[in-house]
Design a protein around this motif. Structure first.
Motif, PDB file in Angstrom:
ATOM      1  N   HIS A 124       0.829  -1.203   0.000  1.00  0.00           N
ATOM      2  CA  HIS A 124       0.000   0.000   0.000  1.00  0.00           C
ATOM      3  C   HIS A 124       0.866   1.257   0.000  1.00  0.00           C
TER       4      HIS A 124
ATOM      5  N   SER B 100      -4.239   5.175   5.449  1.00  0.00           N
ATOM      6  CA  SER B 100      -4.872   4.067   4.728  1.00  0.00           C
ATOM      7  C   SER B 100      -5.598   4.511   3.468  1.00  0.00           C
ATOM      8  N   ALA B 101      -5.572   5.807   3.163  1.00  0.00           N
ATOM      9  CA  ALA B 101      -6.168   6.294   1.920  1.00  0.00           C
ATOM     10  C   ALA B 101      -5.217   6.040   0.758  1.00  0.00           C
TER      11      ALA B 101
ATOM     12  N   TYR C 103      -9.748   8.000   6.096  1.00  0.00           N
ATOM     13  CA  TYR C 103      -9.293   6.604   6.094  1.00  0.00           C
ATOM     14  C   TYR C 103     -10.091   5.746   5.107  1.00  0.00           C
ATOM     15  N   GLY C 104      -9.353   4.998   4.305  1.00  0.00           N
ATOM     16  CA  GLY C 104      -9.976   4.078   3.364  1.00  0.00           C
ATOM     17  C   GLY C 104     -10.443   4.696   2.064  1.00  0.00           C
ATOM     18  N   CYS C 105     -10.244   5.988   1.888  1.00  0.00           N
ATOM     19  CA  CYS C 105     -10.674   6.633   0.633  1.00  0.00           C
ATOM     20  C   CYS C 105      -9.739   6.251  -0.516  1.00  0.00           C
TER      21      CYS C 105
ATOM     22  N   ASP D 111     -14.442   8.838   5.156  1.00  0.00           N
ATOM     23  CA  ASP D 111     -13.952   7.468   5.130  1.00  0.00           C
ATOM     24  C   ASP D 111     -14.637   6.587   4.083  1.00  0.00           C
ATOM     25  N   ASN D 112     -13.810   5.811   3.376  1.00  0.00           N
ATOM     26  CA  ASN D 112     -14.243   4.775   2.419  1.00  0.00           C
ATOM     27  C   ASN D 112     -14.938   5.321   1.176  1.00  0.00           C
TER      28      ASN D 112
ATOM     29  N   SER E 241     -18.375   6.714   2.430  1.00  0.00           N
ATOM     30  CA  SER E 241     -18.726   5.678   1.437  1.00  0.00           C
ATOM     31  C   SER E 241     -19.472   6.222   0.228  1.00  0.00           C
TER      32      SER E 241
END
Length: 273
Positions: free
Chosen positions: A42, A64-65, A81-83, A102-103, A131
């Motif tokens: 990552h 974590s993006a 986070y997670g995007c 996020d996401n 999301s």
């Protein structure tokens, strides 16, 4: 990328692959006694050949993006986070003070049924909820996209417009200023109130402030994190009633105090007072 650039990139790829091959050979020679550490591939910021992300130094991108390719992120914006922002076949532009929560997924369009080449343009002080999916469209300044909403190619969300949570906005749809659209497919629901329009701007400010706290936390060293763990453990056992009986006054260490603009029951302090 020119011929020389591609050649250098290829040589670099060969060198990295050679290192991995040597590692695998060493593991085989060690037999049942080998230890193989699994390394994550990552990368928060990743280029695609000559297309590299440009992120302002005052923006926050969560570890974590994934921000990939031709992507620009403006000052004070936050990618949570997670995007995933994938600007591979076209460009993505994120203005100042915008938060993508996020996401969420932001992508672009190189081709579609209408034959249009569509970048994704997100303006200033925009809030995009958790999301959400933003694909080849334009979200103007101080607009709001709710959680789980999907915006398809060539959608335009005008300034001070709101897309409700879970909405599916079809291709080539324009959401006018001051309106709330929702449903599947999305349609006009009602007009925004003045309080709701003010909330859009305030939401962006809140996330800008919150992002500063997360950025500072992610920048801490291992020693700083362990020190704060000890402080929290110590002060978690504090009995304020018992201290008051003894006349003991304990001050919370500054490392454990959130800024005033993050706490919901405190207003920012006036620096002139």
């Amino acid at each position: 990328m020119g011929t020389l650039g591609k050649a250098i990139y290829t040589v670099g790829f060969w060198i990295r692959e050679t290192g991995q091959a040597i590692d695998r050979l060493g593991c085989r020679l060690q037999g049942n006694y080998y230890f193989q550490e699994q390394l994550s591939r990552h990368r928060t910021l990743m280029n695609i050949f000559d297309k590299a992300p440009v992120v302002d130094k005052d923006a926050f991108v969560a570890p974590s993006a994934s921000v990939i390719g031709d992507v620009q992120v403006g000052r004070g914006s936050s990618i949570w986070y997670g995007c995933v922002l994938r600007g591979d076949v076209n460009s993505i532009s994120v203005g100042t003070g915008t938060n993508i929560q996020d996401n969420s997924l932001v992508h672009v369009a190189k081709s579609n049924l209408s034959g249009k080449v569509l970048p994704t343009i997100i303006g200033d002080n925009v809030t995009i909820g958790h999301s959400a999916v933003i694909h080849g469209c334009t979200v103007e300044d101080e607009a709001f996209v709710g959680m789980g909403a999907i915006l398809l190619d060539a959608v335009v969300v005008e300034k001070h417009a709101m897309v409700a949570a879970g909405a599916l906005v079809r291709q080539n749809t324009r959401v006018p200023t001051g309106e709330v659209w929702g449903g599947n497919p999305a349609k006009f629901l009602r007009k925004l109130t003045d309080e709701e329009i003010a909330f859009i701007s305030q939401s962006a400010t809140n996330y800008t402030n919150l992002a500063q706290v997360h950025a500072a936390e992610n920048a801490k060293s291992f020693d700083e994190i362990e020190f704060e763990k000890l402080l929290r453990k110590k002060f978690a056992r504090r009995d304020e009633e018992y201290d008051s009986m003894l006349g003991v006054v304990r001050e919370t260490p500054p490392e454990l105090i959130l800024p005033d603009n993050i706490l919901p029951d405190k207003a920012p302090k006036d620096p002139q007072k």
